[in-house]
Design a protein around this motif. Structure first.
Motif, short mmCIF file in Angstrom:
data_model
loop_
_atom_site.label_atom_id
_atom_site.label_comp_id
_atom_site.label_asym_id
_atom_site.label_seq_id
_atom_site.Cartn_x
_atom_site.Cartn_y
_atom_site.Cartn_z
N GLU B 27 0.84 -1.21 0.00
CA GLU B 27 0.00 0.00 0.00
C GLU B 27 0.87 1.25 0.00
OE1 GLU B 27 -3.21 0.35 2.95
OE2 GLU B 27 -3.21 -1.85 2.99
N ALA B 28 1.88 1.25 0.87
CA ALA B 28 2.76 2.41 0.99
C ALA B 28 3.45 2.70 -0.34
CB ALA B 28 3.79 2.17 2.09
N SER B 29 3.79 1.63 -1.05
CA SER B 29 4.47 1.79 -2.32
C SER B 29 3.56 2.51 -3.34
CB SER B 29 4.89 0.38 -2.79
OG SER B 29 4.94 0.28 -4.14
N GLY B 56 2.75 7.78 6.53
CA GLY B 56 3.16 7.80 7.94
C GLY B 56 2.33 6.83 8.77
N GLU B 57 1.02 6.83 8.53
CA GLU B 57 0.14 5.90 9.27
C GLU B 57 0.49 4.46 8.94
OE1 GLU B 57 -3.95 6.90 8.35
OE2 GLU B 57 -3.58 8.95 9.01
N LEU B 58 0.71 4.21 7.64
CA LEU B 58 1.06 2.84 7.23
C LEU B 58 2.36 2.40 7.90
CD1 LEU B 58 0.20 3.04 3.42
CD2 LEU B 58 -0.95 1.62 5.11
N GLU B 59 3.29 3.35 8.01
CA GLU B 59 4.59 3.03 8.63
C GLU B 59 4.39 2.70 10.11
OE1 GLU B 59 8.56 3.21 10.16
OE2 GLU B 59 7.02 4.63 10.76
N THR B 60 3.53 3.49 10.79
CA THR B 60 3.25 3.25 12.21
C THR B 60 2.57 1.89 12.39
OG1 THR B 60 2.91 5.62 12.40
CG2 THR B 60 2.18 4.28 14.26
N GLN B 61 1.58 1.62 11.52
CA GLN B 61 0.87 0.33 11.61
C GLN B 61 1.84 -0.85 11.36
OE1 GLN B 61 -2.25 0.80 8.73
NE2 GLN B 61 -3.33 2.31 9.99
N ALA B 62 2.73 -0.66 10.38
CA ALA B 62 3.70 -1.72 10.09
C ALA B 62 4.64 -1.94 11.27
CB ALA B 62 4.50 -1.36 8.84
N ASP B 63 5.04 -0.86 11.93
CA ASP B 63 5.90 -0.96 13.13
C ASP B 63 5.20 -1.77 14.21
OD1 ASP B 63 8.17 0.28 12.38
OD2 ASP B 63 7.65 2.26 13.18
N SER B 64 3.91 -1.45 14.40
CA SER B 64 3.14 -2.14 15.43
C SER B 64 3.00 -3.63 15.08
CB SER B 64 1.79 -1.44 15.56
OG SER B 64 0.85 -2.28 16.07
N MET B 99 11.87 4.61 4.72
CA MET B 99 12.51 5.38 3.65
C MET B 99 11.48 6.11 2.79
SD MET B 99 15.58 2.79 2.65
CE MET B 99 16.65 3.86 1.70
N PHE B 100 10.34 5.43 2.55
CA PHE B 100 9.25 6.10 1.81
C PHE B 100 8.83 7.37 2.56
CE2 PHE B 100 7.45 1.97 -0.21
CZ PHE B 100 8.10 2.25 -1.40
N GLN B 101 8.64 7.21 3.87
CA GLN B 101 8.16 8.33 4.69
C GLN B 101 9.20 9.46 4.70
OE1 GLN B 101 7.73 7.61 8.86
NE2 GLN B 101 6.03 9.04 9.09
N SER B 102 10.48 9.08 4.92
CA SER B 102 11.54 10.09 4.98
C SER B 102 11.64 10.87 3.67
CB SER B 102 12.90 9.46 5.26
OG SER B 102 12.81 8.65 6.37
N SER B 103 11.53 10.12 2.55
CA SER B 103 11.64 10.75 1.24
C SER B 103 10.51 11.77 1.04
CB SER B 103 11.61 9.67 0.16
OG SER B 103 11.50 10.23 -1.10
N LEU B 104 9.28 11.39 1.41
CA LEU B 104 8.14 12.30 1.25
C LEU B 104 8.26 13.51 2.18
CD1 LEU B 104 5.05 9.96 0.74
CD2 LEU B 104 6.47 11.10 -0.97
N TRP B 105 8.77 13.26 3.42
CA TRP B 105 8.98 14.38 4.35
C TRP B 105 9.97 15.39 3.76
CZ3 TRP B 105 6.25 16.61 7.77
CH2 TRP B 105 5.43 15.88 8.64
N ALA B 106 11.02 14.85 3.14
CA ALA B 106 12.03 15.73 2.54
C ALA B 106 11.41 16.61 1.46
CB ALA B 106 13.17 14.89 1.94
N ILE B 195 15.48 8.93 -3.66
CA ILE B 195 14.51 8.00 -4.27
C ILE B 195 15.23 6.71 -4.68
CG2 ILE B 195 12.86 7.67 -6.16
CD1 ILE B 195 12.52 10.77 -6.20
N ASP B 196 16.38 6.86 -5.32
CA ASP B 196 17.13 5.69 -5.80
C ASP B 196 17.58 4.80 -4.63
OD1 ASP B 196 18.38 4.09 -7.70
OD2 ASP B 196 20.31 5.08 -7.40
N GLY B 197 17.85 5.44 -3.48
CA GLY B 197 18.29 4.68 -2.29
C GLY B 197 17.27 3.65 -1.85
N ILE B 198 16.00 3.92 -2.13
CA ILE B 198 14.95 2.96 -1.74
C ILE B 198 15.12 1.66 -2.55
CG2 ILE B 198 12.44 2.57 -1.59
CD1 ILE B 198 12.11 5.64 -1.35
N ALA B 199 15.39 1.80 -3.84
CA ALA B 199 15.61 0.61 -4.69
C ALA B 199 16.86 -0.14 -4.24
CB ALA B 199 15.73 1.01 -6.14
N ASP B 200 17.91 0.62 -3.86
CA ASP B 200 19.15 -0.02 -3.37
C ASP B 200 18.85 -0.85 -2.13
OD1 ASP B 200 20.62 1.15 -5.35
OD2 ASP B 200 21.34 2.83 -4.11
N HIS B 201 18.04 -0.26 -1.22
CA HIS B 201 17.71 -0.99 0.01
C HIS B 201 16.85 -2.22 -0.31
CE1 HIS B 201 17.23 -1.65 4.25
NE2 HIS B 201 15.93 -1.79 4.07
#
Lengths: 349, 218
Positions: B27-29, B56-64, B99-106, B195-201
């Motif tokens: 979903e986050a993707s 951000g919500e998806l990231e929090t839910q995934a953490d939980s 990384m998705f969240q950080s990229s969008l925050w940036a 953005i490219d760093g996400i694919a590397d990870h």
């Protein structure tokens, strides 16, 4: 009520049963408990129940074979035979050799035969000796077949990792129960087999049911094994579990199933009757080594997985055990019988 | 013995949690792709902020879910010989969401000015990154159900990661050959790298997964 003197003479066999339960339960449930797939408490309960059931229901076959090797006719003689087997197991274990109670008791019976000038039935002896080699080999073959089947079906059934864990736990419990039953059926002869010809216990009647001396001995022996399981097997199970830890849980399960099948094959009178009915060659009903069955199964798995580094020193120790264990037991039995007869004045023959 | 009666219930719960975790990743993707494309079209709009919040919500839910999975694995002593691998996989996959969240925050905080001549490059780069992550999610699911399928999914992850590298290099060349100020060039380059760093990870996670799958198959 059992006469205390008779109980004293039976104590060597019961001790052997206790030691068997303490050590060999690990071959049945060691992997499951060591890898925490089954709790020790559950393993001990299941193992105890099924060991007693196996001993009482299916213990007669292997006991008859041992009886053919040497029918000990005096209780003190039977006491010393079981004691010398137990002593040999103790000494060999201390020396770090993979000892088998089955091999020790065979050596002790031969020691009694020599002392009492009874001829050893060579055809029975040959039959027993051949099973010592066949047992690990058969376990290896069964393990290879089972591993091939598990890989074949594993690829097609696509069971999820999490769900297969649940199935493995259930399978380990069933395999453990079968293993415990087979252990009781196959190895009870080692524990009380030498006492059967003496018939030391009077027939017991509870209600309208009669229990013969042999049936009571099977029950006592089974209970002794169960006591060994409940009191001392935990540590051994943990050790075996970690020793086998390099195996995957599937391989470990296959090792336990192969071991259980082999012990069952060498103890089942029902299977023998079935094979006879169809004119097929039968499998001798002989007490075999539970530990060597497990080692054989692991050897088979290693071959299939392409592990070329065979632990030759382990194989060497097993072969040394085949020779040294019965020889030590025979010598100890011969010397012990001499003392019982000449120092304590007991009738041993 | 009695714990086995509830064994299948616990197993189903854990399976469901793991499925939910990878649903969050998928979903986050999708939301990330929509957010970047939206930014390229209309900058840090209200809609972009909503999508950032959703990620951000998806990231929090995934953490939980990750914490729940960890607890269930260790508390109930499930899959003792693979739980380390499963935890490693979940934790590194969780980093993709971060990384998705950080990229969008940036994007939201720094508000880079992306000139029209570069938007197609950013779109292509985002597409490749999303394809790599989607394929990674499929590979992770395959690890649990059909480890034989993991190598083919991982091969696609690698392919998309390589393509993302190529697109990002071309885009950086295009940025630095343009007439915009150096400070803008450097700013845009950072976003390309982000953005490219996400694919590397995603490729790093796929590499780990390959080893875990081999362990399962032997």
């Amino acid at each position: 009520m059992i006469d205390p003197i008779i109980l004293l003479f039976l104590s060597s066999g019961l001790f052997l049963g206790w030691a068997l339960g303490a050590n060999d339960a690990a071959n049945v449930f060691g992997t499951a408990v060591g890898t925490k797939m089954v709790s020790w408490r559950n393993a001990a309960i299941i193992c105890s129940i099924f060991v007693v059931l196996g001993a009482v229901i299916s213990g007669a076959g292997t006991s008859q074979t041992l009886g053919k090797l040497g029918a000990i006719t005096a209780l003190p003689g039977a006491f010393m035979t079981a004691l010398s087997a137990g002593f040999s197991v103790f000494v060999m274990t201390k020396s770090g050799l993979p000892v088998s109670t089955s091999q020790a008791i065979v050596g002790a019976i031969i020691g009694w035969n020599v002392f009492s000038n009874q001829a050893t039935d060579t055809s029975t002896l040959t039959k027993i000796l051949s099973t010592w080699i066949i047992c690990p080999l058969l376990a290896a073959v069964i393990a290879i077949v089972l591993l091939k089947l598990s890989k074949y079906f594993g690829r097609r059934l696509k069971i999820s990792l999490i769900r297969s864990d649940a199935y493995k736990r259930i399978a380990l419990i069933f395999a453990g129960a079968l293993g415990a039953y087979s252990l009781g059926a196959n190895n009870i002869a080692n524990v009380i087999g030498v006492f059967i010809p003496v018939q030391p216990l009077a027939e017991l009647t509870i209600g309208s049911v009669n229990f013969s001396s042999t049936q009571q001995l099977f029950l006592l022996g089974g209970l002794a094994i169960a006591l060994g399981v409940c009191t001392y097997s935990k540590k051994v199970m943990m050790t075996v579990g970690s020793d086998l830890g390099q195996l995957s849980s599937t391989s470990a399960l296959i090792a336990v199933i192969s071991h259980s099948i082999v012990l069952f094959l060498f103890a089942s009178q029902g299977l023998e009757a079935l094979l006879l009915k169809y004119g097929l060659p039968t499998i001798p009903l002989v007490p075999v080594s539970s530990s060597q069955a497990v080692v054989g199964a692991i050897f088979g798995i290693s071959i299939l997985q392409g592990i070329t580094a065979v632990k030759w020193h382990v194989l060497g120790k097993i072969i040394a055990g085949w020779i040294v264990t019965p020889v030590v037991a025979a010598l100890v039995c011969f010397i012990g019988l001499f003392f019982l007869q000449n120092v304590f004045g007991l009738v041993v023959v | 013995m009695f714990e086995n009666f509830s064994l299948f219930k616990r197993t189903s719960e854990l399976e469901s949690k793991i499925d939910q975790f990878f649903d969050k990743l998928a979903e986050a993707s999708v939301i990330y792709r929509l957010a970047v494309r939206g930014y390229l079209r209309e900058g840090a709009s209200e809609e972009f902020k909503e999508r950032l919040d959703t990620v951000g919500e998806l990231e929090t839910q995934a953490d939980s879910l990750r914490r729940d999975i960890e607890q269930k694995l260790y508390k109930n002593i499930l899959i003792p010989d693979s739980r380390g691998d499963v935890l490693g996989l979940i934790e590194t996959a969780d980093d993709v969401l971060t990384m998705f969240q950080s990229s969008l925050w940036a994007f939201y905080i720094e508000k880079p000015v992306i000139h029209d001549q570069f938007t197609s490059g950013y779109k292509r780069l985002t597409n490749m990154v999303i394809k790599a992550v989607d394929e990674l999610a499929l590979s992770c699911r395959a690890f649990f159900r059909n480890p034989h399928a993991v190598p083919s999914h991982n091969a696609k992850v690698t392919l998309y990661e390589k393509e993302a590298d190529k697109v990002s290099s071309d885009l950086k060349v295009q940025i630095f050959e343009s007439k915009i100020k150096l400070v803008e060039k450097l700013h845009l380059r950072d976003f390309v790298n982000g953005i490219d760093g996400i694919a590397d990870h995603a490729e790093d996670v796929a590499d780990r997964l390959s080893i875990y799958a081999i362990k399962r198959l032997t």
